[in-house]
Design an enzyme around this catalytic site. Structure first.
Site, PDB file in Angstrom:
ATOM      1  N   GLY B 138     -28.122 -65.950  -2.128  1.00  0.00           N
ATOM      2  CA  GLY B 138     -29.011 -66.776  -2.939  1.00  0.00           C
ATOM      3  C   GLY B 138     -29.163 -66.190  -4.324  1.00  0.00           C
ATOM      4  O   GLY B 138     -28.491 -66.615  -5.275  1.00  0.00           O
ATOM      5  N   GLN B 284     -70.038 -77.819 -16.154  1.00  0.00           N
ATOM      6  CA  GLN B 284     -69.292 -76.772 -16.870  1.00  0.00           C
ATOM      7  C   GLN B 284     -68.096 -76.283 -16.057  1.00  0.00           C
ATOM      8  O   GLN B 284     -67.045 -75.960 -16.594  1.00  0.00           O
ATOM      9  CB  GLN B 284     -70.215 -75.606 -17.194  1.00  0.00           C
ATOM     10  CG  GLN B 284     -71.254 -75.970 -18.246  1.00  0.00           C
ATOM     11  CD  GLN B 284     -72.131 -74.796 -18.599  1.00  0.00           C
ATOM     12  OE1 GLN B 284     -71.903 -73.682 -18.154  1.00  0.00           O
ATOM     13  NE2 GLN B 284     -73.147 -75.049 -19.403  1.00  0.00           N
ATOM     14  N   GLY B 345     -61.275 -84.110  -1.780  1.00  0.00           N
ATOM     15  CA  GLY B 345     -60.530 -84.581  -0.616  1.00  0.00           C
ATOM     16  C   GLY B 345     -59.495 -85.629  -0.982  1.00  0.00           C
ATOM     17  O   GLY B 345     -58.392 -85.660  -0.413  1.00  0.00           O
ATOM     18  N   GLU B 368     -32.906 -72.349  -9.005  1.00  0.00           N
ATOM     19  CA  GLU B 368     -32.377 -72.048 -10.354  1.00  0.00           C
ATOM     20  C   GLU B 368     -32.858 -70.685 -10.839  1.00  0.00           C
ATOM     21  O   GLU B 368     -33.274 -70.534 -11.985  1.00  0.00           O
ATOM     22  CB  GLU B 368     -32.804 -73.139 -11.334  1.00  0.00           C
ATOM     23  CG  GLU B 368     -32.371 -74.509 -10.878  1.00  0.00           C
ATOM     24  CD  GLU B 368     -31.256 -75.072 -11.711  1.00  0.00           C
ATOM     25  OE1 GLU B 368     -30.771 -74.379 -12.613  1.00  0.00           O
ATOM     26  OE2 GLU B 368     -30.856 -76.207 -11.439  1.00  0.00           O
TER      27      GLU B 368
END
Lengths: 265, 390
Positions: B138, B284, B345, B368
């Site tokens: 890989g 906030q 949710g 990549e």
């Protein structure tokens, strides 16, 4: 054959906006090609692709800013464009008759065989420019066209059209060219501008014209309509949501409709 | 979409129009169905010729005779950005076709190879894939086991490649293998039509990420190709690595697109969703999330734009691309998670894009060149010492 398509750059308003004087504050506006005109452009380009030697010219009344929008139409296959602008045209609201006078001058110069316009513009929504132009240049016309037989038009020089009338009724009419057709959305599926089209559009002509270039004067474009006030109307909503199976909800809907007196007993 | 420091205001007209046409296409052709494709694990194959028609495959390559346009690198980046705002699977398909298949044919192919493949690939009439990664190799592809043995004027290929985007739907594979008949067994590129005897392209199922993308293997069992199918212009690992630099450039832009879509979704949700008597955007804690997200997106966007400038003028080094791929994908992966949080949710359903992007970005983080390998590439560039060699 030459096809002239009138196009307009319209302001689209965001969902939330603020009013500034007689207009919507610029911060909430985005400019784009009028949706109906997109269909008119597509119809013209399909005609051009189906026939031989058909030139498609677009014309717009608008400031320099509109060029990018016009360029998109060029990228979709329009051959060249004309943009009419003049300080005298920089008004809050151009009425239909004024626009028709400007377009008439262009039509006299270009002598198209067919003129396509959108049914209406998404901003002022007068829905009358195309028909007013036809009247002004003394041509046949058909408004709210949702089907055009392109083969028949090319073979016979006659526009065989379906017109959308109220209540789902359609009228089938033959209109001899030269003529003006106002094009309804849904008549075709407007294409996306391809990257190749965008590249080609960079070298297509957008000819700027002033009123003087068209033999018009400031006095010819004095709009008889003007905006006096802009406000948000009070809105009321009274929605009922039915839940359950199709059978249950249909029965509920039917009883509500009966209650409200909609439909025949 | 978020463009906080108005980078898009400096685009030229052609670039803006390319952005607009891609954005419109994504809005109308991708977004409505992509959640369903993701859930079903299918790629919307009908989009392949449509995207070809629009010129979405390798429009940055030059060559009018091959139907190529040569748009600016910025325009190409914008295109990848917009496609990934739809879904990384769509962008990956276009990246592979353009940067990993058309690019090597364009850069290293013979005139015959270019004429045969580039116009068809550009139009989306043919699909390509890129075979480099192997089951046992890989991060270190130079240890590849795929072999090509010369036999007269043909080559016989044996080996197996995996994690190949598009392989099950590909017409041609650019396969990298060692030429055992030449001195030092150099890596060569082979154009392998997938209908040749001995080629198999099994699909990899059970992915939990990048589900709206087709991934597979390429099995090569005594596959014979004529020597005309060898890419004549390159020998050695610089062949595949130069392709990856092209594709990673697109990824650095694409990640910004995914993050922007997450941001816009979260901002919209926060201003619409009411709790405790008002929109949650007034808190906030939500504002802090949006401020951080916007800042991270903007800095990543700046890096992508700079990369395009360097690429345009020929000063782009692969290490620059490593930094941008590494930074921008990490940024998008982190910010997608924050966006999902803000959606509560509702955020775990296919109705909203952030969790889909978040899960896609696990793949993008790893393919990549993994995040960690790019870290070591930068480490080597900065110190002169390679951490990943013996």
């Amino acid at each position: 054959m030459k096809v002239l398509v009138t196009v307009k750059e319209v302001a689209e308003v965001e969902d939330d906006f603020e009013i500034d004087g007689t207009g919507v504050d610029d911060r909430y506006l985005e400019y784009d090609l009028n949706e109906w005109d997109d269909y008119a452009v597509e119809e013209a380009v399909q005609l051009q692709e189906a026939g031989d030697d058909i030139e498609v010219v677009s014309v717009t009344i608008g400031p320099e800013r509109a060029e990018e929008t016009i360029r998109m139409a060029l990228a979709k296959g329009v051959d060249r464009a004309i943009r009419v602008w003049d300080d005298a045209l920089d008004q809050d609201l151009l009425d239909t008759a004024t626009k028709a006078r400007v377009f008439r001058a262009v039509v006299e110069e270009e002598e198209p065989d067919l003129i396509l316009t959108g049914v209406q513009a998404g901003d002022d929504a007068f829905g009358a420019t195309g028909v007013a132009l036809a009247e002004s240049v003394g041509q046949e016309w058909a408004a709210v066209v949702n089907q055009l037989d392109i083969d028949h038009l090319l073979a016979e020089n006659v526009a065989r059209v379906h017109r959308e009338l109220e209540g789902g009724v359609e009228e089938l009419t033959d209109v001899e060219l030269p003529a003006v057709l106002t094009i309804q959305t849904g008549i075709n599926e407007p294409r996306y501008a391809s990257l190749r089209g965008i590249r080609q559009a960079q070298s297509k002509e957008i000819a700027p014209k002033t009123l003087a270039d068209l033999g018009l004067e400031a006095g010819d474009v004095e709009s008889s309509l003007f905006l006096t006030e802009m406000y948000e109307p009070e809105s009321e909503s009274d929605a009922t949501l039915f839940e359950g199976s199709a059978e249950e909800t249909a029965a509920e809907l039917a009883s509500v409709l009966r209650e409200k007196g909609v439909g025949a007993e | 979409m978020l463009d906080y420091v108005s980078l898009e205001a400096d685009l030229d007209e052609e670039e803006r129009m390319i952005r607009d046409t891609a954005r419109e296409f994504v809005e109308e052709r991708i977004k409505p169905d992509i959640g369903e494709h993701y859930e079903a694990g299918t790629f919307p194959e009908e989009l392949i010729p449509e995207m070809g028609e629009l010129g979405f495959y390798a429009p940055n390559l030059e060559g009018e005779e091959y139907d190529l346009l040569g748009v600016s690198e910025t325009a190409y980046g914008l295109l990848m950005q917009e496609l990934e705002a739809g879904d990384a699977g769509i962008r990956s398909m276009a990246s592979v076709q353009g940067a990993l298949v058309m690019y090597p044919i364009h850069a290293f192919g013979s005139d015959d190879q270019k004429a045969e493949w580039l116009p068809r690939l550009a139009r989306g009439e043919a699909v390509g894939c890129f075979g480099l990664t192997e089951p046992e190799h890989g991060s270190n592809p130079s240890a590849m086991e795929t072999r090509a043995e010369r036999d007269g004027d043909e080559y016989v290929l044996n080996g197996s490649k995996t994690w190949i985007t598009n392989s099950p739907i590909a017409d041609v594979a650019v396969v990298w293998g060692r030429d055992t008949s030449a001195e030092d067994n150099p890596v060569r590129g082979f154009l392998v039509e997938t209908d040749r005897d001995g080629v198999s392209t099994n699909k990899i199922d059970d992915k939990l990420s990048m589900r709206a993308s087709v991934t597979g293997e390429i099995g090569l069992s005594n596959v014979t190709v004529p020597e005309e199918n060898v890419l004549p212009g390159v020998e050695g690992m610089k062949g595949p690595l130069s392709c990856l630099t092209q594709a990673r450039f697109g990824i650095a832009w694409g990640a910004v697109g995914a993050a922007r879509d997450c941001f816009e979704t979260a901002r919209q949700y926060a201003t619409d969703r009411e709790q405790f008597g008002g929109p949650i955007a007034r808190f906030q804690i939500q504002q802090q999330k949006l401020a951080e997200m916007a800042t991270q997106i903007t800095t990543a966007q700046l890096l992508a734009y700079r990369l395009a400038e360097l690429k345009e003028r020929g000063d782009l080094r692969p290490q620059h691309v490593s930094m941008a791929k590494r930074n921008n994908v990490r940024m998008a992966r982190d910010q997608a998670r924050i966006a999902r949080e803000m959606l509560g949710g509702n955020g775990i359903t296919t109705d909203y894009s952030p969790m889909r992007h978040m899960s896609n970005l696990e793949t993008v983080y790893t393919y990549e060149g993994t995040h960690d390998i790019h870290t070591l590439v930068l480490g080597q560039d900065l110190t002169g010492i390679a951490a990943f060699e013996g």
